[in-house]
Design a protein around this motif. Sequence first.
Motif, PDB file in Angstrom:
ATOM      1  N   ARG A  84       0.852  -1.194   0.000  1.00  0.00           N
ATOM      2  CA  ARG A  84       0.000   0.000   0.000  1.00  0.00           C
ATOM      3  C   ARG A  84       0.880   1.234   0.000  1.00  0.00           C
ATOM      4  NH1 ARG A  84      -3.859  -0.895   5.007  1.00  0.00           N
ATOM      5  NH2 ARG A  84      -1.761  -1.074   5.869  1.00  0.00           N
ATOM      6  N   LEU A  85       0.365   2.330  -0.589  1.00  0.00           N
ATOM      7  CA  LEU A  85       1.195   3.524  -0.709  1.00  0.00           C
ATOM      8  C   LEU A  85       1.167   4.333   0.582  1.00  0.00           C
ATOM      9  CD1 LEU A  85       0.337   4.526  -4.354  1.00  0.00           C
ATOM     10  CD2 LEU A  85       2.404   3.414  -3.488  1.00  0.00           C
ATOM     11  N   PHE A  86       2.320   4.842   0.964  1.00  0.00           N
ATOM     12  CA  PHE A  86       2.464   5.626   2.190  1.00  0.00           C
ATOM     13  C   PHE A  86       3.141   6.935   1.823  1.00  0.00           C
ATOM     14  CE2 PHE A  86       5.393   6.877   5.600  1.00  0.00           C
ATOM     15  CZ  PHE A  86       4.458   7.160   6.580  1.00  0.00           C
ATOM     16  N   ASN A  87       2.492   8.070   2.117  1.00  0.00           N
ATOM     17  CA  ASN A  87       3.076   9.353   1.730  1.00  0.00           C
ATOM     18  C   ASN A  87       4.201   9.754   2.674  1.00  0.00           C
ATOM     19  OD1 ASN A  87       3.363  12.396   1.385  1.00  0.00           O
ATOM     20  ND2 ASN A  87       2.052  11.809  -0.327  1.00  0.00           N
ATOM     21  N   LEU A  88       5.287  10.253   2.083  1.00  0.00           N
ATOM     22  CA  LEU A  88       6.477  10.569   2.872  1.00  0.00           C
ATOM     23  C   LEU A  88       6.446  11.958   3.501  1.00  0.00           C
ATOM     24  CD1 LEU A  88       9.333   9.022   0.705  1.00  0.00           C
ATOM     25  CD2 LEU A  88       8.148   8.055   2.664  1.00  0.00           C
TER      26      LEU A  88
ATOM     27  N   GLY B 262      17.565  25.865   3.651  1.00  0.00           N
ATOM     28  CA  GLY B 262      16.536  25.683   4.668  1.00  0.00           C
ATOM     29  C   GLY B 262      16.248  24.224   4.979  1.00  0.00           C
ATOM     30  N   LYS B 263      15.514  24.023   6.070  1.00  0.00           N
ATOM     31  CA  LYS B 263      15.157  22.685   6.512  1.00  0.00           C
ATOM     32  C   LYS B 263      14.070  22.081   5.627  1.00  0.00           C
ATOM     33  CE  LYS B 263      17.411  22.006  10.536  1.00  0.00           C
ATOM     34  NZ  LYS B 263      17.045  21.834  11.947  1.00  0.00           N
ATOM     35  N   ALA B 264      14.100  20.756   5.470  1.00  0.00           N
ATOM     36  CA  ALA B 264      13.026  20.008   4.828  1.00  0.00           C
ATOM     37  C   ALA B 264      12.869  18.706   5.613  1.00  0.00           C
ATOM     38  CB  ALA B 264      13.348  19.755   3.370  1.00  0.00           C
ATOM     39  N   PHE B 265      11.740  18.047   5.419  1.00  0.00           N
ATOM     40  CA  PHE B 265      11.374  16.907   6.261  1.00  0.00           C
ATOM     41  C   PHE B 265      10.805  15.790   5.402  1.00  0.00           C
ATOM     42  CE2 PHE B 265      11.159  20.778   8.643  1.00  0.00           C
ATOM     43  CZ  PHE B 265      11.615  20.468   9.908  1.00  0.00           C
ATOM     44  N   ARG B 266      11.270  14.572   5.616  1.00  0.00           N
ATOM     45  CA  ARG B 266      10.687  13.429   4.919  1.00  0.00           C
ATOM     46  C   ARG B 266      10.530  12.287   5.915  1.00  0.00           C
ATOM     47  NH1 ARG B 266      14.026  13.618  -0.875  1.00  0.00           N
ATOM     48  NH2 ARG B 266      13.436  15.779  -1.300  1.00  0.00           N
ATOM     49  N   ASN B 267       9.334  11.733   5.939  1.00  0.00           N
ATOM     50  CA  ASN B 267       9.033  10.659   6.873  1.00  0.00           C
ATOM     51  C   ASN B 267       9.550   9.337   6.300  1.00  0.00           C
ATOM     52  OD1 ASN B 267       8.034   9.488   9.154  1.00  0.00           O
ATOM     53  ND2 ASN B 267       5.900  10.021   8.774  1.00  0.00           N
ATOM     54  N   GLU B 268      10.872   9.249   6.158  1.00  0.00           N
ATOM     55  CA  GLU B 268      11.520   8.105   5.511  1.00  0.00           C
ATOM     56  C   GLU B 268      11.205   6.804   6.246  1.00  0.00           C
ATOM     57  OE1 GLU B 268      13.371   8.210   2.848  1.00  0.00           O
ATOM     58  OE2 GLU B 268      14.091  10.277   2.651  1.00  0.00           O
TER      59      GLU B 268
END
Lengths: 463, 463
Positions: A137-141, A190-196
Amino acid sequence: MASPSTTSPPPDVLEKLVSLCKRRGFIFQSSEIYGGTGSVWDYGPLGVELKKNIKDRWWNALVRARDDIEGLDAAILMHPRVWEASGHVAGFTDPLVDCRNCKKRFRADDPKIKGTPGTPDGQCPACGMKGTLSQPRLFNLMFKTFMGPVEDSAAVVYLRPETAQGIYVNFLNVQQSTRQRVPFGIAQIGKAFRNEITPGNFIFRTREFEQMEMQFFVDPAPPDQQKTPYRTDMEWFEYWKEQRMQWHRDLGLSESRLMFHQHTPEELAHYARAAFDIQFDFGGTLGFQEIEGVHHRGDFDLGRHQEFSGKKLEYFDQPANRRYVPLVIETSVGADRTTLAVLVNGYREEQVEGEQEGRTVLGLHPGLAPIKVGVFPLVKKDGMPEFAEKLAADLRAKFPVFYDESGAIGRRYRRQDEVGTPFCVTVDGETIKDSTVTVRDRDTLKQERIAADRVGEWVARRI
Amino acid sequence: MASPSTTSPPPDVLEKLVSLCKRRGFIFQSSEIYGGTGSVWDYGPLGVELKKNIKDRWWNALVRARDDIEGLDAAILMHPRVWEASGHVAGFTDPLVDCRNCKKRFRADDPKIKGTPGTPDGQCPACGMKGTLSQPRLFNLMFKTFMGPVEDSAAVVYLRPETAQGIYVNFLNVQQSTRQRVPFGIAQIGKAFRNEITPGNFIFRTREFEQMEMQFFVDPAPPDQQKTPYRTDMEWFEYWKEQRMQWHRDLGLSESRLMFHQHTPEELAHYARAAFDIQFDFGGTLGFQEIEGVHHRGDFDLGRHQEFSGKKLEYFDQPANRRYVPLVIETSVGADRTTLAVLVNGYREEQVEGEQEGRTVLGLHPGLAPIKVGVFPLVKKDGMPEFAEKLAADLRAKFPVFYDESGAIGRRYRRQDEVGTPFCVTVDGETIKDSTVTVRDRDTLKQERIAADRVGEWVARRI
């Protein structure tokens, strides 16, 4: 003076760096006293200076030293429609599978999964059960949060997964307020965020990270239709590829550890006209990995924001009397990855002739080193500490200085070698008589005797 | 040369600044093409330089120029227990009321609410209905998000509402890696987030903002029990109060617009031993408002983290042979508020004798000004543009320069006045003969003729 003999970087350089970085105050695990936060790191006293030096170098090279690139600092929280336009809401996903038995979750492409998830032969890599893995199933990062006092879907906002979109949506604001003419660029740190799902390898892949991105806007018309033909879009692409590789070389990264990786047709985004990554060899099992991307993104980004916002994002080219949506050449580099590359590149263990104990050295570019000069009194008496403290205070007005009077002099040198301090100054008995000091070079171990009041200038010339 | 006559700052200075900041590229509304994001702002080309200059000045004064303060850059995403220990999960709340009729939500202390919410006489300020307002309910001001692939309560994390906690949880990491001895401080610049119910006043109160915080750790023992008595905690408190006020004065903020506000017993947090805010007069309806807090927090923060983490956060004082949890003197200043204060402080509208049109000036401290020098050829011929462009390129190696050849020379001066550029250099007919140029001072309007190759040094001396 003996000259050092370097051995090649150890294969477990990352593990050694994790330990050195904690012990010496470069990088700590975030919220360590609470058991840590997953793949998030804090920069300590030396790390924050090293990273700041890298970021300032990028900013100076791209923004301050040029008249065709403008700076920007867009917010982390953007309008949610931005991420629909950019494609991140629909497409920024990882396929995941769940185990119905042990409730663990895995990436669908996890090499430890045997068989095919969703079928009876799919085997859970954790509990070993067969047939318990779900279909992928797809999970958004993207990290999701809620803005305003009501926690409902209307107020959903995302932590930006990249800084680039802040540049695109401000394209006309920047162009009109600065009266820049295409070709020109906009740069942002700048900062960025990814729910890896699978972060790791120290600060290589983290959930919270810092990017340095520059988007360069160019005329899409063929050169013979441009009033002031300069470079074509592909020539600009080549120009930025070379400029950016040179920037990494100028940080001191070894030529042999740097290479271009051209995106294969499978890797290339559908809108991209060309894409190269700059890869660095992190050694060990990690090997060559991307630290920067140089991508020709066509008019995809501005075009999508035009479509989704209903606002024209066209540039009016006065000399040519044409309106157009510019093409974008993107250069996007990770500040944390570059910091890690600089640390890996500089780390070495050496034997010094005539000494039993080896030494650990961070061979950092003097311009990047968090501390530029260590200042030591040879012994804690005969006026040496007073002279050395005064010298340290004078030098501190010019650059970061570390004053150290504790322990044997050799040990104090080693402590500075290990954090990459390029120069050490020692105040000894001679100093008290004639105001000369010895300056020692971290890499060659050569010592020179110079007047104490010339140290500032001597160091400044070398950083 | 006529000298300008300044009128006092207009009462609508904030509105005027919003417009100037957008037009000239200081500050844009975030995601403007999508209708904006509530109370979030993007810094444009000039704004990012102004804010960076302010941040670098703070960093240099507190970290680089001193040997008793260490830098830190802790992550935004921290372990959720941090916010239980700090009191933010339980206490960082605003009481809100809902209208059952129109479904709008208000702060319980909204002055537009008539009567008492939750009773028949409570009247909704939006729809005007009586008796439809709920009892006040608490709403937490922290932004919540979910880390890891599962969106459940175990994975809830918060965007930090202040940077200070990153310093407390790293207290021992920093102390041990740097071998600092109490008294010493840890300083950090970074983003923080608060889901404010009533943000506003441009960049004064925003949901995403940047803090510059320094926590100074001191010995709790009475001076006669200290081995190296230096200053008592209250003397350190006074020291930092004065240091921080002086820092704001050194930015050029007018003495008459700065004052201390001592927290009243009602304002004082239960653990605080003393607290002063530094306030700045923003004019108009905003008036005097906090830009920095200097607070004596006792041992509350380290004590709570000890309790919640189960890890000792004690310092071992070797000379005194004592272990203790240090007291904390906190200095916390808003980077955005300070930027706004600098803009408000510098904004003026003037009449210049002998000129019909007035001028708008940002009287920024030269060290803070985003552009240090404007370079203009008087006219676009006779070799002047070539000379001026070369001069601009030479100067750009030293500091930010703006080259402008379009429009009347008076108009070009005005454009630089409006963005706070302290000096303008004009290349004219004389220049071509004798390589001299005129340099013009933004504030006095005085012009001086100097050799072109001396401009760099002339400007450097003044910034």
